[in-house]
Design an enzyme around this catalytic site. Sequence first.
Site, short mmCIF file in Angstrom:
data_model
loop_
_atom_site.label_atom_id
_atom_site.label_comp_id
_atom_site.label_asym_id
_atom_site.label_seq_id
_atom_site.Cartn_x
_atom_site.Cartn_y
_atom_site.Cartn_z
N LYS A 290 0.87 -1.18 0.00
CA LYS A 290 0.00 0.00 0.00
C LYS A 290 0.90 1.23 0.00
O LYS A 290 1.95 1.24 0.68
CB LYS A 290 -0.89 -0.03 1.25
CG LYS A 290 -1.93 1.08 1.33
CD LYS A 290 -2.82 0.91 2.56
CE LYS A 290 -3.87 2.01 2.66
NZ LYS A 290 -4.79 1.80 3.81
N SER B 148 -9.74 1.93 2.95
CA SER B 148 -8.86 2.71 2.11
C SER B 148 -7.82 1.89 1.35
O SER B 148 -7.23 2.38 0.40
CB SER B 148 -8.11 3.73 2.98
OG SER B 148 -7.25 3.04 3.89
N SER C 180 -10.13 -0.50 7.06
CA SER C 180 -9.52 -0.30 5.74
C SER C 180 -8.84 -1.52 5.12
O SER C 180 -8.40 -1.46 3.98
CB SER C 180 -8.51 0.85 5.80
OG SER C 180 -9.19 2.08 5.82
#
Lengths: 481, 479
Positions: A73, A148, A172
Amino acid sequence: MSAAEIGRGLRAGNFTSVEVTKHFLERIDHAGKQLNAFITVTPERAIADAARADARIARGEGGPLTGVPLAHKDIFCTEGVLTSCGSRMLSNFVAPYDATVVERLAAAGMVMLGKTNMDEFAMGSSNETSWYGPVRNPWDGTKVPGGSSGGSAAAVAARLAPVATGTDTGGSIRQPGALTGLTGFKPTYGRVSRYGMVAFASSLDQAGVLAQSAEDAALVLGAMAGHDARDSTSVAVPVPDYAAGLGRSMKGLRIGVIREFFGEGLEEGTGRAVRAALEGFSAMGATIVELSLPNLPLSVPTYYVVAPAECSSNLSRFDGVRFGHRCKDPRDLLDMYKRSRGEGFGAEVKRRIMTGTYVLSAGYYDAYYLKAQKVRSLINADFRRAFSEVDVLMGPTTPTPAFAIGAKVDDPITMYLNDIYTIGANLAGLPAVSVPCGLVEGLPVGLQIIGPHFAEERLLAAAHSWQLVTDWHRKLPPMFA
Amino acid sequence: MSIEWETVIGLEIHAQLATRSKIFSGSSTAYGATPNVQANLVDLGYPGILPVLNREAVRMAVRFGLAIGATVARRSIFARKNYFYPDLPKGYQISQYEQPIVKVGSVEIVLDDGARRIGITRAHLEEDAGKSLHEGLGKQSGIDLNRAGTPLLEIVSEPDLRSAREAIAYMKKIHTLVRYLEICDGNMQEGSFRCDANVSVRHKGRREYGTRCEIKNLNSFRFVERAINYEVARQIELLEGGGRVVQETRLFDSDRNETRPMRSKEEANDYRYFPDPDLLPLALDAAFIEEIRGTLPELPDQKAERFEREHGLSRYDSGVLTASREFADFYEAVVGMLGGEAKLAANWVMGDLSGFLNRDNLEIGQSPIGAKQLAGLLARIVDGTISGKIAKEVFEMMWGGVADADAVIAAKGLRQITDTSAIERVIAGVMMANPAQLADYRSGKDKLFGFFVGQVMKATGGKANPAQVNELLRKLLAG
């Protein structure tokens, strides 16, 4: 192929890491653009790392993850590579160091393919707040992948990477995991170092994994977990061999079903799939108890005080002085602050900074921040009480399957309610995992399993047992099959 | 009838802790390096970086707490003080707010009119900010983050001080204490020890405080005194003229010798304090605190009391000697080598030695005459080899380079004349040379005795033993 299978194939000499890495780089090349899952791809570095991993394997060194590719990420700092956090503010930020998670997985021999798209500074539940544009759900390109960690979820779901890292502040990892049919694991707060992870809400942020299976999650989590002297909130509890603990029986496992998770707002098909999963566990010998966590419905308002408060302070360092976006030709200091931040941050980030600034301000602190901390301890107490009666808690991960891109983006309250089932575990710092448990109109839904602090092994064993008797986790989005 | 005013002062002293590295990072805290070479990713507030508390800073804060008889908190909390400024890299300062590590304690100050106990409200740990540089950069500003993250102990007094003089005495007391404890180098020029003064005035006898002004960043005792005196006069003049004091932050301009309001900010800062989620509450167990208590040195008050009790020094002398640990150690070393003679040693350390050090602007550690050399000199007074007066000459020569008293005495022939027959010969000569004075003396002019002493000393170059000269003169002059 799962990460574990790739690892086994590499060590058996069926293929090389360079071959596997090239395979994924090609998939990213072909499918990556339409999904918008990656912000940065690092092919040269990946091939070089893969070659090194091959050499290690050839010498008989390395472990089960050596030579296995992964995606990070874009919230994890990676030395020499853009670390944007999905924000214009950091669209020029090349990190000068590696996050502990990045460092540890590299030490395990994993090969980084690139950095995945995400909601700006991890603030969002749909991956629509990214400066780099929304990510599309591989199961249906008109739908969101969740957020997210939406880029990591889409990448693994479409098999652009066998596994990816994520971070979970209010859901997330688990929410995008559920919406893309993956095993999304958020460990206990303090289990994985936050060093090098750009902070959103420091008391809630925790790094974890988006994987194809519980086995993969166990392997990767085992490699990234453990105490880190550079993070004062990381905990010095020994890391068990998660993969070795997967075979534990479900017989006699006491499962608590959270009554509050099955009320209004839960979409029918999702509820049905989750209930069917509970019956499945019952069939494996677990006992099911329904129980109530009366303060849990206060999770969302509590979270939307605590998280913005922390983020308003954490994001103060982005002032245009030392790194990140700086506006053109500032007139004076105040103008530089105002325009650099005004231009660098998107609407959702600004909304949260403003909310956070407000709840911490003189005259409102007691009514909001302090009150939220008190409710947070009540929620903690609810969980503690529950875990004195049961071994794990189960329920849905999200109220609905993936929704349409654009459907909720203008309505923050509805968007925030998407995290209603996941936020509790963050507030209490508990480990939790989402595992695929069905498809509703062709879209995946997830079963959430929450455990007491440091019960990662128990959660992974439950998820693995479920995956031994089901194949939801093996289903691929039709377009990427 | 004019009103009598009372001054009320509270000090916030910032003592830079003498740790090698910063409070939350491994960067060096050394002073004077090229800008930003001592600023690592933590100090620069880089994304993803986390603070890790320096244990040594904690130990030092505990030492201070124990030394002022305060409660050392078993649990204290670091908070974030949020505000934007270019030399504050994270956009917040990590500081202890609601729960400091050191709670209520006190120190005693001694003034001419007696001793007073001054309350200390609290002392807490915090990180320093960097520096903004404006000179020589044209329209731009520079930032030096070498100082960012340096550990500070902020020591907050009660509003117990009633004059600039008391404020100075209190500040000096803390200055002495932190150096005894070896937790701060006390270097005020480098900003290692500085204070903010909260000053207000009220009618004598009133209980409630007047409106106060805070004078920021005073880094010398002299400035503290001048700033307070100016501020007190300003406030009284204002109030007597029918005006009122506005609560504000002021700066002291040492060139113009006045305080001025700081440039008013566009809006008042709301620091939005909240507990720093990156740092766990600081928990100290009793054993840790007791272990530190065991390492405390003899404190200035204890040392002074011992000098009074064991050496028979006055309270004043003991106080002066113990104001600095190095000074007290020097004095004790001299006494030790002399095997007593405390008063003699005290007078020389506080008198000639101090005077020469001040004249040459030297620290005691840089003294050309060490404790051993001074003891060597004083031993010659004690054994009668030289007089106290000659000793001062020898001292000066030793200061100039030859640090050995015996060598100076031998080389310059300064050895005291103690041979009775030699002194008698000189006296006889003086009597013969001054028959008129001798006759006057013998006819009752006793005052002329001093004249004869002077003549004998002159004739011996000051080397004759004064006591013997007196004794022999009395005998011989009587005839």
